[in-house]
Design a protein around this motif. Structure first.
Motif, PDB file in Angstrom:
ATOM      1  N   MET A  38       0.835  -1.201   0.000  1.00  0.00           N
ATOM      2  CA  MET A  38       0.000   0.000   0.000  1.00  0.00           C
ATOM      3  C   MET A  38       0.868   1.249   0.000  1.00  0.00           C
ATOM      4  N   GLU A  39       0.317   2.320  -0.571  1.00  0.00           N
ATOM      5  CA  GLU A  39       0.980   3.623  -0.538  1.00  0.00           C
ATOM      6  C   GLU A  39      -0.096   4.700  -0.511  1.00  0.00           C
ATOM      7  N   PHE A  40      -0.039   5.564   0.486  1.00  0.00           N
ATOM      8  CA  PHE A  40      -1.007   6.657   0.634  1.00  0.00           C
ATOM      9  C   PHE A  40      -2.446   6.159   0.573  1.00  0.00           C
ATOM     10  N   GLY A  41      -2.697   4.995   1.202  1.00  0.00           N
ATOM     11  CA  GLY A  41      -4.044   4.461   1.261  1.00  0.00           C
ATOM     12  C   GLY A  41      -4.495   3.733   0.018  1.00  0.00           C
ATOM     13  N   ARG A  42      -3.615   3.652  -1.018  1.00  0.00           N
ATOM     14  CA  ARG A  42      -3.988   2.995  -2.268  1.00  0.00           C
ATOM     15  C   ARG A  42      -3.293   1.651  -2.395  1.00  0.00           C
ATOM     16  N   HIS A  43      -3.850   0.798  -3.241  1.00  0.00           N
ATOM     17  CA  HIS A  43      -3.258  -0.497  -3.569  1.00  0.00           C
ATOM     18  C   HIS A  43      -2.161  -0.265  -4.600  1.00  0.00           C
ATOM     19  N   LEU A  44      -0.897  -0.510  -4.207  1.00  0.00           N
ATOM     20  CA  LEU A  44       0.225  -0.274  -5.107  1.00  0.00           C
ATOM     21  C   LEU A  44       0.516  -1.500  -5.969  1.00  0.00           C
ATOM     22  N   MET A  45       0.632  -2.661  -5.323  1.00  0.00           N
ATOM     23  CA  MET A  45       0.828  -3.904  -6.072  1.00  0.00           C
ATOM     24  C   MET A  45       0.612  -5.102  -5.160  1.00  0.00           C
ATOM     25  N   GLU A  46       0.549  -6.272  -5.774  1.00  0.00           N
ATOM     26  CA  GLU A  46       0.433  -7.506  -5.019  1.00  0.00           C
ATOM     27  C   GLU A  46       1.226  -8.581  -5.753  1.00  0.00           C
ATOM     28  N   GLY A  47       1.960  -9.399  -4.993  1.00  0.00           N
ATOM     29  CA  GLY A  47       2.732 -10.456  -5.632  1.00  0.00           C
ATOM     30  C   GLY A  47       3.508 -11.269  -4.620  1.00  0.00           C
ATOM     31  N   THR A  48       4.377 -12.134  -5.135  1.00  0.00           N
ATOM     32  CA  THR A  48       5.235 -12.929  -4.260  1.00  0.00           C
ATOM     33  C   THR A  48       6.308 -12.036  -3.671  1.00  0.00           C
ATOM     34  N   PRO A  49       7.003 -12.498  -2.617  1.00  0.00           N
ATOM     35  CA  PRO A  49       8.096 -11.688  -2.071  1.00  0.00           C
ATOM     36  C   PRO A  49       9.135 -11.320  -3.125  1.00  0.00           C
ATOM     37  N   ALA A  50       9.478 -12.242  -4.023  1.00  0.00           N
ATOM     38  CA  ALA A  50      10.472 -11.944  -5.059  1.00  0.00           C
ATOM     39  C   ALA A  50       9.964 -10.860  -6.002  1.00  0.00           C
ATOM     40  N   GLU A  51       8.688 -10.929  -6.387  1.00  0.00           N
ATOM     41  CA  GLU A  51       8.125  -9.927  -7.292  1.00  0.00           C
ATOM     42  C   GLU A  51       8.087  -8.556  -6.636  1.00  0.00           C
ATOM     43  N   VAL A  52       7.758  -8.521  -5.340  1.00  0.00           N
ATOM     44  CA  VAL A  52       7.713  -7.241  -4.635  1.00  0.00           C
ATOM     45  C   VAL A  52       9.106  -6.647  -4.502  1.00  0.00           C
ATOM     46  N   GLN A  53      10.093  -7.477  -4.205  1.00  0.00           N
ATOM     47  CA  GLN A  53      11.468  -6.983  -4.078  1.00  0.00           C
ATOM     48  C   GLN A  53      11.983  -6.421  -5.395  1.00  0.00           C
ATOM     49  N   ALA A  54      11.533  -7.005  -6.510  1.00  0.00           N
ATOM     50  CA  ALA A  54      12.034  -6.578  -7.817  1.00  0.00           C
ATOM     51  C   ALA A  54      11.268  -5.400  -8.386  1.00  0.00           C
ATOM     52  N   SER A  55      10.204  -4.950  -7.718  1.00  0.00           N
ATOM     53  CA  SER A  55       9.333  -3.909  -8.265  1.00  0.00           C
ATOM     54  C   SER A  55       9.942  -2.518  -8.123  1.00  0.00           C
ATOM     55  N   PRO A  56      10.134  -1.790  -9.235  1.00  0.00           N
ATOM     56  CA  PRO A  56      10.603  -0.396  -9.143  1.00  0.00           C
ATOM     57  C   PRO A  56       9.607   0.489  -8.399  1.00  0.00           C
ATOM     58  N   ALA A  57       8.300   0.201  -8.520  1.00  0.00           N
ATOM     59  CA  ALA A  57       7.282   1.017  -7.846  1.00  0.00           C
ATOM     60  C   ALA A  57       7.411   0.892  -6.331  1.00  0.00           C
ATOM     61  N   VAL A  58       7.698  -0.300  -5.844  1.00  0.00           N
ATOM     62  CA  VAL A  58       7.862  -0.497  -4.403  1.00  0.00           C
ATOM     63  C   VAL A  58       9.114   0.206  -3.916  1.00  0.00           C
ATOM     64  N   ARG A  59      10.222   0.093  -4.681  1.00  0.00           N
ATOM     65  CA  ARG A  59      11.460   0.779  -4.283  1.00  0.00           C
ATOM     66  C   ARG A  59      11.251   2.281  -4.254  1.00  0.00           C
ATOM     67  N   ALA A  60      10.503   2.789  -5.204  1.00  0.00           N
ATOM     68  CA  ALA A  60      10.230   4.227  -5.237  1.00  0.00           C
ATOM     69  C   ALA A  60       9.388   4.658  -4.040  1.00  0.00           C
ATOM     70  N   ALA A  61       8.398   3.803  -3.652  1.00  0.00           N
ATOM     71  CA  ALA A  61       7.525   4.135  -2.515  1.00  0.00           C
ATOM     72  C   ALA A  61       8.313   4.199  -1.214  1.00  0.00           C
ATOM     73  N   TYR A  62       9.292   3.291  -1.071  1.00  0.00           N
ATOM     74  CA  TYR A  62      10.053   3.240   0.178  1.00  0.00           C
ATOM     75  C   TYR A  62      11.254   4.182   0.185  1.00  0.00           C
ATOM     76  N   LEU A  63      11.904   4.317  -0.974  1.00  0.00           N
ATOM     77  CA  LEU A  63      13.178   5.045  -1.010  1.00  0.00           C
ATOM     78  C   LEU A  63      13.088   6.377  -1.742  1.00  0.00           C
ATOM     79  N   GLY A  64      11.983   6.617  -2.443  1.00  0.00           N
ATOM     80  CA  GLY A  64      11.854   7.842  -3.218  1.00  0.00           C
ATOM     81  C   GLY A  64      12.046   7.566  -4.697  1.00  0.00           C
ATOM     82  N   ALA A  65      11.450   8.394  -5.540  1.00  0.00           N
ATOM     83  CA  ALA A  65      11.448   8.151  -6.981  1.00  0.00           C
ATOM     84  C   ALA A  65      12.857   8.172  -7.565  1.00  0.00           C
ATOM     85  N   GLU A  66      13.719   9.088  -7.107  1.00  0.00           N
ATOM     86  CA  GLU A  66      15.066   9.177  -7.661  1.00  0.00           C
ATOM     87  C   GLU A  66      15.865   7.918  -7.376  1.00  0.00           C
TER      88      GLU A  66
END
Length: 598
Positions: free
Chosen positions: A569-597
């Motif tokens: 989740m990010e800002f109350g929205r559904h960002l993505m869903e998947g296996t742990p490997a898929e989530v770790q590899a997601s650029p959207a998840v990295r951006a949500a946690y670490l920032g877009a840059e």
């Protein structure tokens, strides 16, 4: 002394109390003890209501007045038996307590104490202005209590009735607190780490248990008033005003408001000290006046400062050096198991969350979140701080109502239901901030989870007719503690455990309800590395046993190694869903946690 058991000490003390009037002691002592017994009955109700339940009441003197005036009117005006007066007093008190409790117990903060003051004053002025009740002069010439040909007219005889009532009330309250409804009552006090959220999540109605405590306290006060009226052979409004309501609460606080023994200690200390102070203080100050109130005020401040639990617990700690230690109550592991619910087959649909939304005014905390859980899965719910994870968790478990959307558990719509009903449907949970009752043992805390699987109520508990079911509940609690590796700490106080074991105790309590789905709210928060490893091992074991879990967690390493799927989740929205490997590899998840840059 080490071979003497505490029950034997209690039996000897009880025998000495009941045999005291047969000893060659002055009548003055008997009179003092009669008043102490009467006061103790009222204060026992406050121990249950205020000390255990956290509900402050200044109005118990009013209920004592109901018991006194009911028997006074029936015996003097209508010429009926005092025993009918007792029945009438209890019946009127029951109705009044139910009505007043229903109107006031939902109040919080300072409103409840103010409401209790109001009804105490209302009754005082009502009986003081009714011609039929003798106005402020009251009713005179009440008959003495009799049982067949035996009369309780003398103070030595009514002493037996007063103290028998007080001791039986103490036994009943003690049994109640050590029972299915009693555990819920002990979990209600917000001043001791409790509240309504956890008991409701266990399937219990917190309001109903508060009302039960309120009614019991009122009935004990009514019995005291009935005995007082027939001991005095007259009744008037003076002993039932707000002054006595405050004194009863003072007795409870001074003696130890959370303990049964404190009711007797507080009543004795205040009664004996008040009589002596009324003699000595006017001599000391050279004039008449209620100087004892000043002394009591100073004493109360000192007690709250240096012995906030009251004098009885303080004395118990000192005497424990010489008295035998209280033996841990044994668990009958051979007791028949509690009934279990039917669980879905692995892979079957379990939880469906469909476009749920939560708005707090103009703020959308959860915005159309959807996900599913199948039986046997461990699903993680993650996201940065403020993503809405805990709010989603509380929407699924019924702690918060939905603004829109649907939640389906085992094929049943559960949105719109409270957490109590959702718990009945097969969902159990832990809390982000541990919610245990620190003064209860680990075993009793876990036994709270068996509430929905047991049935015994208040009356059965007070009469100790629930022994067989209690044995089953305690055996189940021990089985769950063994399941998570904490059986050896079963008889420790929960408040003495470190945070890691406390979180495991919460999981054991949730498991004791035999859930189909277990929700864990940040179970690894605040734990050390080894504690997290132990927790992860327990959760893997639960998954191997077929239990389904949904967990909210910030520790990414913990989540990635444990879950089958992850919802981000990010800002109350559904960002993505998947296996742990898929989530770790997601650029959207990295951006949500670490920032877009990044």
């Amino acid at each position: 002394m080490s071979v003497i058991k505490r029950p034997a000490v209690a039996a000897v003390a009880t025998a000495l109390i009941l045999l005291f009037p047969f000893a060659p002691v002055p009548d003055f002592w008997i009179t003092q003890l009669n008043y102490i017994g009467l006061f103790s009955l009222v204060v026992l109700g406050l121990v249950l209501l205020t000390g255990v339940g956290g509900l402050t009441s200044f109005g118990q003197a009013a209920f004592a007045g109901v018991g006194a005036y009911a028997t006074g009117y029936l015996t003097t005006v209508m010429g009926l038996s005092p025993w009918l007066g007792l029945a009438a007093g209890l019946a009127i008190t029951l109705v009044l307590a139910l009505v007043i409790g229903a109107l006031t117990l939902r109040m919080s903060g300072h409103y409840l104490p103010l409401a209790t003051i109001c009804w105490c004053l209302a009754l005082y002025y009502l009986v003081g202005n009714l011609e039929s009740l003798g106005k402020y002069d009251g009713l005179l010439g009440l008959p003495a209590l009799t049982l067949g040909d035996f009369s309780f007219q003398s103070e030595r005889r009514i002493y037996l009735l007063i103290w028998l009532a007080a001791l039986l009330a103490a036994l009943a309250v003690t049994r109640l607190l050590d029972s299915r409804p009693g555990r819920i009552m002990r979990a209600l006090n917000t001043n001791r780490g409790g509240g309504s959220t956890m008991p409701e999540a266990m399937g219990a109605s917190t309001f109903r248990h508060k009302l039960v405590m309120f009614v019991i306290a009122a009935l004990l006060a009514a019995v005291s008033g009935w005995l007082y009226a027939h001991m005095q052979r007259s009744v008037n409004p003076s002993p039932f005003g707000i002054k006595f309501g405050i004194e009863y609460l003072f007795m409870a606080v001074l003696g130890g408001i959370g303990t049964v023994g404190g009711a007797f200690a507080g009543a004795a200390l205040v009664k004996l000290a008040e009589d002596q102070l009324k003699v000595w203080l006017p001599v000391l100050f050279g004039g008449s006046g209620n100087y004892e109130i000043i002394v009591f005020g100073v004493v109360l401040v000192l007690v709250l400062r240096f012995a906030p639990d009251g004098l009885w617990p303080l004395a118990s700690r000192i005497l424990s050096r010489w008295l035998p230690a209280r033996a841990a109550r044994s668990v009958d592991e051979a007791a028949p198991p509690l009934a279990s619910r039917e669980h879905p087959q692995p892979g079957a649909p379990l939880l469906a969350v469909r476009t749920i939304r939560k708005a707090f005014g103009g703020l959308i905390a959860v915005n159309d979140i959807s996900f599913e859980i199948r039986a046997g899965d461990i699903v993680g719910l993650i996201g940065p701080n403020g993503a809405g994870k805990s709010t989603t968790f509380n929407l699924v478990s019924g702690v918060l109502p939905l603004t829109s959307g649907e939640v389906e558990l085992l094929g049943q719509r559960v949105d719109g239901r409270g957490s109590r009903e959702i718990a009945r449907a097969g969902l159990s949970r832990t809390f982000q901030h541990v919610k245990l009752v620190p003064e209860m043992t680990v075993l009793d805390n876990v036994a709270l989870g068996t509430y929905l699987r047991t049935r015994s109520g208040t009356v059965r508990a007070m009469l100790r007719l629930d022994k067989a079911e209690e044995a089953q509940a305690r055996a189940e609690a021990l089985r769950q503690l063994r399941r998570i590796g904490l059986a050896e700490q079963a008889h420790e106080l929960a408040g003495n455990l470190a945070l890691g074991p406390q979180r495991l105790v919460e999981i054991a309590r949730a498991l004791a309800s035999d859930p189909s789905l277990l929700l864990l709210d940040e179970p690894a928060a605040g734990l050390r590395h080894k504690e997290k490893q132990a927790l992860a091992e327990v959760l893997r074991q639960l998954k191997a046993e077929g239990l389904s879990l949904l967990l909210v967690e910030h520790d990414m390493d913990f989540v990635m190694k444990l879950t089958d799927r992850i919802v981000v989740m990010e800002f109350g929205r559904h960002l993505m869903e998947g296996t742990p490997a898929e989530v770790q590899a997601s650029p959207a998840v990295r951006a949500a946690y670490l920032g877009a840059e990044a």
